[in-house]
Structures are given as C-alpha cells and as structure tokens.
Design an enzyme around this catalytic site. Structure first.
Site, PDB file in Angstrom:
ATOM      1  N   HIS A  25       5.915  20.546  31.315  1.00 28.93           N
ATOM      2  CA  HIS A  25       6.208  19.195  31.779  1.00 28.93           C
ATOM      3  C   HIS A  25       7.106  19.267  33.020  1.00 28.93           C
ATOM      4  O   HIS A  25       7.614  20.335  33.369  1.00 28.93           O
ATOM      5  CB  HIS A  25       6.880  18.360  30.678  1.00 28.93           C
ATOM      6  CG  HIS A  25       8.084  19.011  30.081  1.00 28.93           C
ATOM      7  ND1 HIS A  25       8.092  19.557  28.824  1.00 28.93           N
ATOM      8  CD2 HIS A  25       9.307  19.228  30.588  1.00 28.93           C
ATOM      9  CE1 HIS A  25       9.277  20.068  28.579  1.00 28.93           C
ATOM     10  NE2 HIS A  25      10.029  19.891  29.636  1.00 28.93           N
TER      11      HIS A  25
HETATM   12  C1  T46 Z   1      12.860  21.351  29.334  1.00 31.01           C
HETATM   13  C2  T46 Z   1      12.700  22.605  28.556  1.00 31.01           C
HETATM   14  C3  T46 Z   1      13.378  23.773  29.203  1.00 31.01           C
HETATM   15  C4  T46 Z   1      15.335  15.419  21.845  1.00 31.01           C
HETATM   16  O1  T46 Z   1      15.266  14.545  20.958  1.00 31.01           O
HETATM   17  N1  T46 Z   1      16.465  15.580  22.575  1.00 31.01           N
HETATM   18  C5  T46 Z   1      16.592  16.527  23.539  1.00 31.01           C
HETATM   19  O2  T46 Z   1      17.656  16.630  24.191  1.00 31.01           O
HETATM   20  C6  T46 Z   1      15.467  17.392  23.803  1.00 31.01           C
HETATM   21  C7  T46 Z   1      15.568  18.470  24.877  1.00 31.01           C
HETATM   22  C8  T46 Z   1      14.344  17.233  23.063  1.00 31.01           C
HETATM   23  N2  T46 Z   1      14.274  16.257  22.096  1.00 31.01           N
HETATM   24  C9  T46 Z   1      13.052  16.126  21.291  1.00 31.01           C
HETATM   25  C10 T46 Z   1      11.820  15.687  22.056  1.00 31.01           C
HETATM   26  C11 T46 Z   1      10.693  16.304  21.276  1.00 31.01           C
HETATM   27  O3  T46 Z   1      10.341  15.451  20.208  1.00 31.01           O
HETATM   28  O4  T46 Z   1      12.733  17.415  20.773  1.00 31.01           O
HETATM   29  C12 T46 Z   1      11.321  17.575  20.681  1.00 31.01           C
HETATM   30  C13 T46 Z   1      10.879  18.849  21.386  1.00 31.01           C
HETATM   31  O5  T46 Z   1      11.096  18.677  22.808  1.00 31.01           O
HETATM   32  P1  T46 Z   1      10.132  19.358  23.904  1.00 31.01           P
HETATM   33  O6  T46 Z   1       8.769  19.496  23.358  1.00 31.01           O
HETATM   34  O7  T46 Z   1      10.305  18.603  25.173  1.00 31.01           O
HETATM   35  O8  T46 Z   1      10.813  20.823  24.018  1.00 31.01           O
HETATM   36  P2  T46 Z   1      10.531  21.936  25.110  1.00 31.01           P
HETATM   37  O9  T46 Z   1      11.235  23.174  24.655  1.00 31.01           O
HETATM   38  O10 T46 Z   1       9.097  22.043  25.432  1.00 31.01           O
HETATM   39  O11 T46 Z   1      11.265  21.385  26.438  1.00 31.01           O
HETATM   40  C14 T46 Z   1      12.674  21.367  26.478  1.00 31.01           C
HETATM   41  C15 T46 Z   1      13.146  20.085  27.169  1.00 31.01           C
HETATM   42  O12 T46 Z   1      12.583  18.948  26.504  1.00 31.01           O
HETATM   43  C16 T46 Z   1      12.750  20.041  28.624  1.00 31.01           C
HETATM   44  O13 T46 Z   1      13.499  19.039  29.284  1.00 31.01           O
HETATM   45  O14 T46 Z   1      12.921  21.378  30.558  1.00 31.01           O
HETATM   46  O15 T46 Z   1      13.149  22.503  27.193  1.00 31.01           O
END
Ligand code: T46
Length: 139
Positions: free
Chosen positions: A55
């Site tokens: 993303h």
């Molecule tokens: C990024 C990379 C490096 C929250 O509720 N609060 C938070 O602060 C974050 C980061 C995530 N979430 C929730 C949103 C989703 O339901 O946690 C779940 C997993 O998040 P995501 O699929 O976006 O995780 P990654 O590891 O793919 O991405 C994360 C960050 O979201 C993103 O900003 O740059 O780590």
C-alpha cells in the site's frame, strides 16, 4: 538529524552510546526523524514467508527499523522500484508520502518498529496499486 538519501527512501542513522553494559540507541521526533512522532507500532511473530505492506499513504510519513533480525522493504514511486535490507537496529529508512511499500523476507524472530507522523487512519491508505499509479501520476 543524520539523514541521507541515495534513492527513494531516506536513510536514518540513529546515535548509539556504547559502554561495557551494551549499546543504547535513542530517537527524538523532529530531531532524529523529520517529524513529530504521533504513533509507534511493531510487527513481530511474522512468519518468514509473510508479505506485509502492499500500500501507499497519501499523507503519512514513516521511519522503519529492524529492531531485531532482518527483512526487505521494496519501495516504488510509480516509476522506479528500489529494495532496501534492514538488519541494524540503528539504521532506518524514511518512507515519504505517496510511496508504495512492500515488506518480505523476514528472518525468524524479526521485529520491525515503525515511527509514524500521524495516528492510524485507514482513509489515508491506498491499498490498490492501480489507484496508486493514477494518484501518483496526478491523473
Ligand atoms: C505500513 C507498514 C510498514 C491499526 O489498527 N492501527 C495501526 O496503527 C496499524 C499500523 C494497523 N492497524 C490495523 C489495520 C489492519 O486492520 O492493523 C491491521 C493490519 O494492518 P496492515 O495490513 O496495514 O499491516 P501491514 O504490516 O501490511 O502495514 C503496516 C502499516 O499499516 C503501514 O502503514 O507502512 O506496516
């Protein structure tokens, strides 16, 4: 602030205080990273074959560190793609707004720490690559 850039991501080099008890590294917002730190989050217990990210963010700026172990971060501005390996807890990468990022090749037990410029806001995410390409090219 010790920041350099040789490509799409800025390189952040944190200070270290070393003495016989070990190493101590610290980070201050608007000093060692170029923004106020509004949020810190960690990725851990990551399976070695997992892929995270996939993303971009419209406004969010982040600095990514490998506190333990190693992993790869691929960044893409819509025209150029680069890969960075993080494996030193003192060295991070600054990922600016409107950069697509993907993370993989996590080593066993890797811990990723991210310092973020804003609180969590799902509306700031672009999770579809073709939407990212349209927005980043201004069309
Ligand atoms: C990024 C990379 C490096 C929250 O509720 N609060 C938070 O602060 C974050 C980061 C995530 N979430 C929730 C949103 C989703 O339901 O946690 C779940 C997993 O998040 P995501 O699929 O976006 O995780 P990654 O590891 O793919 O991405 C994360 C960050 O979201 C993103 O900003 O740059 O780590």
């Amino acid at each position: 602030m010790k920041t350099s850039s040789k490509g799409l991501a800025g390189l952040i080099d944190l200070p270290v205080i070393t003495d016989p008890r070990g190493d101590l590294t610290f980070v201050e917002g608007c000093n060692h990273v170029p923004f106020d730190i509004a949020r810190v989050y960690f990725l851990y217990n990551v399976p070695v074959d997992a892929e995270r990210g996939g993303h971009a963010h419209r406004e969010l700026r982040q600095v990514i560190f490998a506190l333990s172990g190693s992993f790869r971060v691929s960044v893409d501005n819509g025209q150029t793609r680069e890969e960075y390996w993080l494996r030193d807890p003192r060295k991070g990468i600054l990922v600016e707004r409107m950069i697509w990022r993907e993370m993989d090749a996590f080593s066993q037990g890797a811990v990723c720490m991210v310092l973020a410029s804003h609180p969590y806001d799902e509306g700031d995410y672009i999770r579809d690559h073709s939407t990212f390409l349209k927005e980043v090219s201004g069309s």
